[in-house]
Design a protein around this motif. Structure first.
Motif, PDB file in Angstrom:
ATOM      1  N   UNK A   1      11.025   0.964   4.903  1.00  0.00           N
ATOM      2  CA  UNK A   1      11.598   2.000   3.495  1.00  0.00           C
ATOM      3  C   UNK A   1      11.570   3.060   3.671  1.00  0.00           C
ATOM      4  N   UNK A   2      12.236   3.670   3.611  1.00  0.00           N
ATOM      5  CA  UNK A   2      12.389   4.999   3.498  1.00  0.00           C
ATOM      6  C   UNK A   2      11.822   5.981   2.587  1.00  0.00           C
ATOM      7  N   UNK A   3      11.100   7.056   3.345  1.00  0.00           N
ATOM      8  CA  UNK A   3      10.445   7.432   2.597  1.00  0.00           C
ATOM      9  C   UNK A   3      11.181   9.063   1.972  1.00  0.00           C
ATOM     10  N   UNK A   4      11.161   9.009   0.411  1.00  0.00           N
ATOM     11  CA  UNK A   4      11.552   9.988  -0.007  1.00  0.00           C
ATOM     12  C   UNK A   4      10.355  11.660  -0.054  1.00  0.00           C
ATOM     13  N   UNK A   5      11.284  12.781   0.109  1.00  0.00           N
ATOM     14  CA  UNK A   5      10.883  14.128  -0.222  1.00  0.00           C
ATOM     15  C   UNK A   5      11.458  14.926  -1.027  1.00  0.00           C
ATOM     16  N   UNK A   6      10.645  15.458  -1.826  1.00  0.00           N
ATOM     17  CA  UNK A   6      11.746  15.656  -3.110  1.00  0.00           C
ATOM     18  C   UNK A   6      10.825  17.130  -2.969  1.00  0.00           C
TER      19      UNK A   6
ATOM     20  N   UNK B   1       6.792   4.053   0.693  1.00  0.00           N
ATOM     21  CA  UNK B   1       6.454   2.852  -0.703  1.00  0.00           C
ATOM     22  C   UNK B   1       6.279   1.946   0.210  1.00  0.00           C
ATOM     23  N   UNK B   2       6.013   2.315   2.062  1.00  0.00           N
ATOM     24  CA  UNK B   2       5.142   1.369   3.157  1.00  0.00           C
ATOM     25  C   UNK B   2       6.041   0.023   2.407  1.00  0.00           C
TER      26      UNK B   2
ATOM     27  N   UNK C   1       1.041  -0.677   0.311  1.00  0.00           N
ATOM     28  CA  UNK C   1      -0.548  -0.151  -0.229  1.00  0.00           C
ATOM     29  C   UNK C   1       0.947   1.323  -0.115  1.00  0.00           C
ATOM     30  N   UNK C   2       1.527   1.685  -1.218  1.00  0.00           N
ATOM     31  CA  UNK C   2       2.079   2.809  -0.952  1.00  0.00           C
ATOM     32  C   UNK C   2       1.578   3.444  -1.329  1.00  0.00           C
ATOM     33  N   UNK C   3       1.811   4.970  -1.237  1.00  0.00           N
ATOM     34  CA  UNK C   3       1.203   6.320  -1.174  1.00  0.00           C
ATOM     35  C   UNK C   3       2.662   7.566  -1.406  1.00  0.00           C
TER      36      UNK C   3
END
Length: 499
Positions: free
Chosen positions: A148-153, A108-109, A78-80
């Motif tokens: 997993x790591x969450x990515x902020x851009x 990516x959850x 269930x990625x968001x």
């Protein structure tokens, strides 16, 4: 199987005639399931573990049924992704400046390996000098993974347009863009991965939830020239720099190595585009576009031939055409449309009113591919190809496609019904979109003409099995892959309703 639930909103505020502010947001939550059995005949043959060891799955049970009761190894994904953006537009005497800022959040959850070099025992003394933490576990435990790591851009955008004369306008733009990697490249069934890392064997590329969103920095400069009251010619120069492209590499690990996806490659896309547009005159509208483009880089589509995992080679050091490199592309859109009480008149009726005819024409040069040594590509499983030339040094044939759509509207009070005829690939051309890389042909591997292939023909040309086919005939069926071609002629009949 994938689905998502999404929400988005936008607010536009016009401060005055020369100043407009816009802001908005987007949110998506995906539900992903995947099931692939590499040797389904093992079930019939009664292989150990019920024949389901060679199944890569998540969101399904081992039999292929959707399931929400799977454990961390094979649970549904269930990625968001979330984004919000703002844009400010200023205009004064034809001079327009548009500036914007976008924030993207990708989560990516998933669980990722703590130590890809020792995926089944990340705390082993192979990785450090402490012998007390060396458990030598031969299976993947949840403790061997981490979130997993969450990515902020953050990506800025800027556009400028200004008139040169009454009929000519210049425009320039700059922007950064981030795109989430393909979802299927992020995930893997960890029970299957544990099994494969232990036993090795046939080639599989495993998903990697460490993948960062590829970044594109785009520059464009263009000019528009009004040629008459109804015709505009546009010319654009563009340059795009793409980094963190995804490619497959061989990951050194114990007890066996495995193939997985990584961010490592870069590419550039540059070219020019010419577009001739006309307003609708006498019910006819025309839009013609030609694009000349060159796409080069160190990486290509993640599953392309010649990648480091397939060939067990080092990272690419030189640039080559990317898999989506398409040098020439012509597109024509011709539209004829009659409104109410328009067209030829016969008595008190207009037989062509509400009639529409649309024709789309596409001619494009072929995509590149990497030539390899001719081998039995059609029936063997995964194999390490032997390259015979540079990566993506050959191109497939040109494609030609014509689509046609004819519709006619009929009014019944407040309802308009429009039956239509839609024909895709009107000329029924064989447009190759993939080839056997040994021969460069979409319908022949070339293997039957080799000494090994001729020996196969000699052994099987007169022997029929239960299907009534000889070995040669069955091989020819295997190499005649319909997936190597775009769609044949397809005819649709349908109905549109407007209220």
């Amino acid at each position: 199987k994938s689905s998502y639930i999404g929400f988005k909103g936008q607010l536009t505020h016009e401060a005055n005639a020369e100043h407009t502010f816009k802001g908005g947001f987007e949110f998506n939550r995906h539900t992903l399931r995947f099931y692939q059995h590499f040797f389904p005949t093992n079930v019939y043959d009664g292989i150990s573990e019920g024949g389901f060891l060679d199944v890569n799955r998540y969101g399904y049970d081992e039999y292929g049924n959707e399931s929400e009761s799977q454990d961390w190894r094979t649970d549904t994904k269930h990625p968001i992704d979330f984004a919000f953006y703002s844009q400010d537009r200023l205009e004064h005497k034809g001079f327009i400046v548009t500036a914007g800022l976008r924030f993207d959040y990708f989560d990516y959850k998933a669980l990722r390996l703590r130590n890809p070099e020792l995926p089944l025992d990340p705390d082993s003394n192979f990785a450090d000098a402490d012998t007390l933490n060396d458990n030598f576990n031969s299976t993947l435990e949840q403790a061997d993974t981490e979130p997993s790591q969450a990515f902020k851009r953050v990506s800025p955008r800027l556009g400028i347009a200004f008139p040169i004369s009454d009929k000519t306008q210049m425009r320039m733009s700059y922007g950064k863009f981030y795109q989430r990697p393909e979802l299927q490249n992020l995930y893997v069934g960890y029970d299957f991965m544990s099994y494969k890392v232990n036993v090795g064997g046939y080639y599989v590329s495993f998903g990697n939830p460490n993948l960062e969103p590829p970044k594109t920095t785009a520059y464009e400069i263009g000019i528009s020239r009004q040629l008459g009251d109804n015709t505009v010619l546009e010319a654009n120069l563009f340059y795009k720099d793409v980094s963190d492209m995804v490619q497959v590499y061989s990951q050194t690990s114990k007890p066996t190595s495995f193939a997985t996806y990584r961010n490592s490659d870069y590419g550039t896309i540059k070219g020019m585009e010419f577009n001739l547009k006309t307003r609708r005159v006498n019910q006819v509208q025309i839009d013609l576009k030609y694009t000349y483009s060159l796409a080069n880089g160190t990486g290509s589509y993640a599953n392309s031939s010649g990648n480091a995992a397939w060939t067990n080679s080092e990272d690419p050091r030189s640039t080559a055409p990317l898999d989506f490199d398409q040098t020439h592309k012509f597109v024509g859109n011709f539209d004829v449309r009659y409104g109410k009480n328009e067209g030829p008149r016969i008595g008190d009726t207009y037989p062509l009113q509400r009639l529409g005819l649309n024709v789309v024409f596409l001619a494009a040069s072929g995509l590149p591919y990497t030539p390899v040594k001719i081998t039995n590509e059609a029936t063997v499983g995964a194999f390490a190809p032997i390259l015979t030339d540079l990566r993506n040094s050959q191109h497939m044939p040109w494609n030609l496609l014509i689509d046609l759509k004819l519709e006619r509207g009929f009014s019944f009070g407040q309802i308009t019904l429009s039956p239509y005829l839609w024909v895709k690939n009107l000329l029924d051309r064989d447009n190759a979109i993939q080839v056997w890389e040994g021969s460069g042909s979409p319908n022949s591997t070339g293997w039957l003409e080799t000494p090994e292939g001729q020996a196969f023909v000699g052994l099987h040309e007169d022997i029929e099995d239960a299907s009534g086919l000889t070995g040669t005939q069955k091989y020819e069926l295997a190499q005649f892959q319909p997936q190597n071609y775009a769609n044949p002629r397809m005819v649709y009949f349908g109905m549109r309703a407007a209220f």
